[in-house]
Motif scaffolding. Structure first.
Motif, short mmCIF file in Angstrom:
data_model
loop_
_atom_site.label_atom_id
_atom_site.label_comp_id
_atom_site.label_asym_id
_atom_site.label_seq_id
_atom_site.Cartn_x
_atom_site.Cartn_y
_atom_site.Cartn_z
N ALA A 184 0.84 -1.21 0.00
CA ALA A 184 0.00 0.00 0.00
C ALA A 184 0.87 1.25 0.00
O ALA A 184 1.98 1.25 0.53
CB ALA A 184 -0.91 0.00 1.22
N ARG A 185 0.35 2.31 -0.62
CA ARG A 185 1.04 3.61 -0.63
C ARG A 185 0.33 4.56 0.32
O ARG A 185 -0.90 4.63 0.32
CB ARG A 185 1.02 4.21 -2.04
N HIS A 186 1.11 5.29 1.10
CA HIS A 186 0.56 6.26 2.05
C HIS A 186 1.25 7.60 1.84
O HIS A 186 2.45 7.65 1.59
CB HIS A 186 0.82 5.79 3.49
N VAL A 187 0.48 8.69 1.95
CA VAL A 187 1.03 10.03 1.79
C VAL A 187 0.89 10.77 3.11
O VAL A 187 -0.20 10.80 3.72
CB VAL A 187 0.29 10.80 0.67
N PHE A 188 2.01 11.38 3.55
CA PHE A 188 2.03 12.11 4.83
C PHE A 188 2.71 13.45 4.65
O PHE A 188 3.57 13.61 3.78
CB PHE A 188 2.78 11.31 5.89
N ASP A 189 2.35 14.39 5.52
CA ASP A 189 3.02 15.69 5.49
C ASP A 189 4.08 15.80 6.58
O ASP A 189 4.83 16.76 6.62
CB ASP A 189 2.01 16.84 5.62
#
Length: 77
Positions: free
Chosen positions: A22-27
Motif C-alpha cells: 500500500a502507498r501512504h502520503v504524509f506531510d
C-alpha cells in the motif's frame, strides 16, 4: 501538492511511504507514526524504535514482552 491522509493538510513537501503493498502520503513523520507505527501489546505505546517481536506480537521492549509471557528476551542498557 499532495494531501496527508492523516490530517488532511495539503503540503508541497509531502512524502510517500510504501509498505505491505500500500502507498501512504504524509506531510510529517508525526502523521506517519500515528498511522503506521505498531502498538505495544502490553503498555499501548506507539513503537517508534526497533521494539521486539515475540510469538507474532509486537512490544516496545523486552520488559513488556516478558510481562506478557514471552521467554528469552533481554533489554540491554
Amino acid at each position: 501538492m499532495s494531501q496527508c491522509e492523516v490530517c488532511g493538510n495539503e503540503y508541497a513537501m509531502a512524502f510517500t511511504v510504501e509498505a505491505q503493498g500500500a502507498r501512504h502520503v504524509f506531510d510529517s513523520f508525526e502523521c506517519a507514526i500515528h498511522k503506521m507505527a505498531p502498538i505495544c501489546e502490553h503498555c499501548g505505546v506507539k513503537i517508534v524504535g526497533h521494539g521486539v517481536e515475540a510469538d507474532g506480537r509486537f512490544f516496545c521492549g523486552a520488559h513488556c514482552a516478558l510481562s506478557k509471557g514471552a521467554k528469552g528476551l533481554v533489554d540491554h542498557v
